[in-house]
Write a protein that holds these residues in place. Structure first.
Motif, short mmCIF file in Angstrom:
data_model
loop_
_atom_site.label_atom_id
_atom_site.label_comp_id
_atom_site.label_asym_id
_atom_site.label_seq_id
_atom_site.Cartn_x
_atom_site.Cartn_y
_atom_site.Cartn_z
N LEU A 146 0.83 -1.21 0.00
CA LEU A 146 0.00 0.00 0.00
C LEU A 146 0.87 1.26 0.00
CD1 LEU A 146 -2.89 1.08 0.09
CD2 LEU A 146 -2.74 1.07 2.59
N ALA A 147 2.00 1.21 0.72
CA ALA A 147 2.90 2.36 0.73
C ALA A 147 3.47 2.62 -0.66
CB ALA A 147 4.03 2.12 1.73
N ALA A 148 3.84 1.56 -1.38
CA ALA A 148 4.36 1.71 -2.73
C ALA A 148 3.28 2.27 -3.67
CB ALA A 148 4.86 0.36 -3.25
N TYR A 149 2.05 1.81 -3.49
CA TYR A 149 0.92 2.33 -4.28
C TYR A 149 0.74 3.83 -4.03
CZ TYR A 149 -3.96 2.55 -6.02
OH TYR A 149 -5.11 2.85 -6.70
N ALA A 150 0.81 4.23 -2.76
CA ALA A 150 0.65 5.64 -2.42
C ALA A 150 1.79 6.48 -2.97
CB ALA A 150 0.56 5.80 -0.90
N LEU A 151 3.01 5.96 -2.94
CA LEU A 151 4.16 6.70 -3.49
C LEU A 151 3.99 6.96 -4.98
CD1 LEU A 151 7.14 4.95 -1.64
CD2 LEU A 151 6.33 7.30 -1.29
N LEU A 152 3.49 5.96 -5.71
CA LEU A 152 3.26 6.15 -7.14
C LEU A 152 2.14 7.16 -7.40
CD1 LEU A 152 3.56 2.58 -8.73
CD2 LEU A 152 5.13 4.52 -8.97
N LEU A 153 1.16 7.21 -6.48
CA LEU A 153 0.08 8.18 -6.64
C LEU A 153 0.54 9.60 -6.33
CD1 LEU A 153 -2.98 6.29 -5.08
CD2 LEU A 153 -2.54 6.72 -7.51
N GLY A 154 1.72 9.74 -5.72
CA GLY A 154 2.28 11.06 -5.45
C GLY A 154 2.41 11.42 -3.99
N ALA A 155 2.38 10.44 -3.07
CA ALA A 155 2.42 10.73 -1.64
C ALA A 155 3.81 11.17 -1.20
CB ALA A 155 1.99 9.50 -0.84
N SER A 156 3.87 12.13 -0.27
CA SER A 156 5.12 12.53 0.39
C SER A 156 5.29 11.69 1.65
CB SER A 156 5.05 14.01 0.76
OG SER A 156 4.02 14.23 1.72
N ASN A 157 6.44 11.84 2.32
CA ASN A 157 6.65 11.10 3.57
C ASN A 157 5.60 11.47 4.62
OD1 ASN A 157 8.88 9.62 2.73
ND2 ASN A 157 10.34 11.19 3.36
N PHE A 158 5.23 12.74 4.68
CA PHE A 158 4.22 13.16 5.65
C PHE A 158 2.87 12.54 5.31
CE2 PHE A 158 1.01 16.24 7.20
CZ PHE A 158 1.27 16.13 8.56
N GLN A 159 2.53 12.46 4.03
CA GLN A 159 1.26 11.85 3.63
C GLN A 159 1.27 10.34 3.87
OE1 GLN A 159 1.29 13.53 -0.34
NE2 GLN A 159 -0.44 14.88 0.13
N ILE A 160 2.44 9.71 3.76
CA ILE A 160 2.55 8.30 4.14
C ILE A 160 2.24 8.14 5.63
CG2 ILE A 160 4.16 6.38 4.46
CD1 ILE A 160 3.34 6.64 1.61
N GLY A 161 2.72 9.09 6.44
CA GLY A 161 2.40 9.07 7.86
C GLY A 161 0.92 9.22 8.11
N ILE A 162 0.27 10.11 7.38
CA ILE A 162 -1.18 10.29 7.51
C ILE A 162 -1.91 9.00 7.14
CG2 ILE A 162 -3.19 11.53 6.62
CD1 ILE A 162 -1.42 13.96 6.24
N LEU A 163 -1.50 8.39 6.02
CA LEU A 163 -2.13 7.15 5.57
C LEU A 163 -2.02 6.06 6.63
CD1 LEU A 163 -3.47 5.68 3.14
CD2 LEU A 163 -1.16 5.00 2.43
N ALA A 164 -0.86 5.98 7.29
CA ALA A 164 -0.67 4.96 8.31
C ALA A 164 -1.44 5.26 9.58
CB ALA A 164 0.82 4.82 8.63
N SER A 165 -1.67 6.55 9.86
CA SER A 165 -2.33 6.92 11.13
C SER A 165 -3.85 6.87 11.05
CB SER A 165 -1.89 8.33 11.54
OG SER A 165 -2.43 9.30 10.68
N ILE A 166 -4.42 7.02 9.87
CA ILE A 166 -5.88 7.11 9.73
C ILE A 166 -6.61 5.93 10.37
CG2 ILE A 166 -7.76 6.99 8.04
CD1 ILE A 166 -6.12 8.84 6.25
#
Length: 656
Positions: free
Chosen positions: A20-40
């Motif tokens: 899921l992290a790799a999918y989000a990175l390809l969609l354009g996620a930053s490190n902070f947005q990866i943190g948001i995705l994990a915290s939700i």
């Protein structure tokens, strides 16, 4: 329930991992947005507070769970189709993913609140550890296959497609297929589970605030809440970024990242068979302490995967860290939920478990947000420690220690984790065993495993290495890292008894086998005598379980299990005679109840075993009889109160 776990964990291998992290990175996620995705998913669990009132009002937890879990699983379909509606990478694509994840996490919070209370009423407390360990183990097997297959597919798909839009289609295919197969099989299996009548809290009806205050006022339970909050914060400060670290900093392909994850799951599966039964035998608290300390060792180890760049030991170190992470995660997963379920009273289970889940998820939700913030702050920072040698011919230097970017994150998580472990100290759990006796048993197989290799030059030192020194080592987790299993006496006794049943040994040899096992595990006088009672209990319990698995169950009664246990451990010089007798009596009765034996027959045989083993050493007294019967009654009351009167009647017959 097991089928539901297999389905949800199988699909979870791509929805809660590096995939899921790799999918989000390809969609354009930053490190902070990866943190948001994990915290939700964790922050959304705060919604369990109003759901408590809903569960207690409706009373049918199954309906609530299904009505929220089905749409939650279906939401993975639009998340998979994001590349068809938004260009990537773009802010719109990543915010669409985050928005859908928020909606799904809200539904998941409703499911979790009703699920925890529902499950607590289905699984018997004395087998919770073993059952959930088995469920996790089977689910992990499916997760390994599905996760690795998905990663290989995505890598192969992307190899021939340089455009990001085309690479994203591979992720879409995996998420869509997973959602309509394993994703929907999870609620289907849930629908087949029974719904026991929900116990209502005693007394008059109460408000939601009143219900939430009850677990908070429970001083012992507050210790669990504090630990779960602090542990969730510390661990999730770093773990959501392991995959990002391997993909971006180390430059590994997704299949390698998922492959490491599968390695961790494989060791997780192996050690769930160890930790699960141990939770039932020695208590959840000590297992949680041991496995959590090992997890911290793993987090600290990530700092050394770069010095400051990838080096020739990076891959071997990643292999070791993922193996140890699997061992540690198995222990944490097998114990952290069970300890809360055991302490929560039946009538207030919904409120207790919801508050516990809130504490854990609040910490786990704040962790990735802080982690994402720290990742941005420390992105361009570096701290180097170099060793330099200067001579007349010149000078040379090489890096001894280096921190850069995510390394600061791992170091902070390690320190916070150390602080969280101190919060477990005041917690009290009924039947908990000491850390020392578990560690001694954990380290014993290491010595036995190396004995056959001692003739090989250089390997003899492994078998004679003073592993007991690790018990005093200040580095957290190092002591557990060398362990393999615990309470070998129960398994040794079980194997010996089965051998008797198949005619390969005589019954008199059982005590000799137990004695030999003790001599292999401990040097004379090195075993802590205050733990001898628990050791005797587990040995006798193992004999009873082996006895129940034989085709000729009349070969052994609890009395003989007590006699053989006491004789074997006494011959090995472990513990005082009375402590061994009392422990063996407790273990024999517990084993008899767990295997469904007649309680009157078990009590009768156990009393005879107490008398015979004590008379053999001229130690049978009224005090030993009274202490032994009190100990046995305590086990009956704890394990099966319905048989309390029958056991008491049988004891009174002997007294008269």
């Amino acid at each position: 329930m097991t089928l539901e776990g297999i389905a949800s964990m199988g699909f979870g291998s791509v929805t809660t991992s590096g995939f899921l992290a790799a999918y989000a990175l390809l969609l354009g996620a930053s490190n902070f947005q990866i943190g948001i995705l994990a915290s939700i998913p964790f922050i959304a669990q705060l919604l369990q507070i109003p759901v408590i009132a809903l569960v207690e009002k409706i009373g049918n937890r199954k309906i609530i769970a299904l009505m929220s879990w089905i749409p939650a699983q279906l939401l993975w379909i639009p998340m998979a189709l994001i590349p068809f509606f938004f260009s990537a990478p773009s802010d719109a694509a990543i915010w669409a993913l985050l928005g859908l994840m928020i909606l799904r996490s809200v539904l998941n919070a409703i499911t979790s609140c009703s699920w925890n209370s529902w499950v607590r009423d289905i699984v018997p407390q004395h087998t919770m550890g073993a059952f959930f360990a088995r469920r996790l183990m089977l689910g992990s097997v499916v997760a390994m296959g599905f996760g690795f297959g998905a990663a290989l597919f995505v890598d192969r798909w992307g190899d021939s497609r340089p455009m990001i839009e085309d690479q994203l289609i591979g992720y879409t295919i995996v998420l869509f297929i997973g959602a309509v197969t394993l994703g929907l099989f999870s609620p289907f299996s849930m629908a087949l589970m029974p719904e026991p009548l929900m116990q209502k809290p005693g007394g008059v009806s109460r408000s939601l605030i009143t219900a939430l205050k009850i677990p908070i006022k429970d001083r012992n339970f507050v210790h669990i809440l504090k630990f779960h909050f602090a542990w969730g914060l510390a661990l999730n400060l770093a773990t959501p970024f392991f995959a990002v670290y391997m993909l971006n900093r180390l430059g590994l392909p997704l299949s390698a990242v998922i492959g490491f994850s599968i390695l961790a799951q494989a060791t997780n599966v192996l050690f769930l068979r160890v930790w699960g039964p141990m939770v039932d035998r020695v208590g959840a608290k000590v297992i949680l302490q041991l496995s959590a300390s090992l997890y911290l060792l793993v987090v600290a180890g990530w700092i050394f995967t770069t010095l400051p760049e990838r080096h020739f030991l990076t891959i071997p170190l990643l292999i070791l860290l993922h193996m140890l992470a699997g061992v540690a995660a198995a222990g944490v997963n097998a114990s952290s939920g069970v300890i809360a379920m055991r302490i929560a009273p039946p009538g207030d289970a919904t409120a207790y478990l919801a508050v516990n889940s809130l504490a854990a998820n609040l910490g786990a939700g704040i962790g990735p947000l802080l982690g994402g913030t720290f990742a941005v702050v420390f992105a361009s920072n570096m701290l180097d420690f170099n060793i330099a040698w200067t001579a007349s011919s010149g000078s040379t230097s090489f890096p001894a220690f280096s921190l850069a970017g995510f390394d600061f994150l791992f170091g902070i998580a390690f320190i916070l984790g150390l602080l969280s472990l101190t919060l477990l100290g005041p917690l009290r759990e009924e039947g908990e065993e000491s850390r020392e006796v578990v560690l001694e048993s954990l380290l014993a197989p290491m010595r036995r495993m190396t004995q056959p290799m001692s003739t090989v030059p250089g390997l003899g030192i492994v078998g004679h290495f003073p592993y007991s020194a690790l018990l005093r080592t200040p580095i957290p987790g190092l002591d557990v890292a060398f362990g393999v299993t615990a309470f070998q006496f129960a398994e040794t006794a079980r194997s010996a008894r089965i051998a008797v049943g198949h005619g390969t040994e005589t019954l008199s040899h059982v005590s000799e086998i137990i004695s030999d096992a003790a001599n292999r595990l401990w040097k004379p006088g090195s075993f802590r005598k205050e733990n001898s009672r628990e050791l005797a209990a587990q040995t006798a319990r193992g004999l009873i379980h082996a006895h129940a698995s034989l085709e000729s169950p009349d070969l052994l009664v609890p009395g003989e299990a007590i006699e053989q246990t006491v004789a074997g451990l006494h011959r090995a010089g472990i513990g005082e005679h009375e402590e061994l007798v009392l422990g063996a009596a407790e273990g024999a009765i517990r084993g008899a109840i767990e295997t469904g034996a007649d309680i009157r027959t078990a009590i009768s045989g156990a009393i005879a075993g107490v008398a015979n083993s004590s008379t053999a050493r001229n130690g049978f007294t009224d005090r030993i009889f009274d202490d032994a019967t009190d100990a046995m009654m305590g086990i009956v009351i704890q394990s099966d109160p319905a048989q309390q009167q029958e056991a008491l009647d049988e004891i009174q017959n002997y007294q008269s």
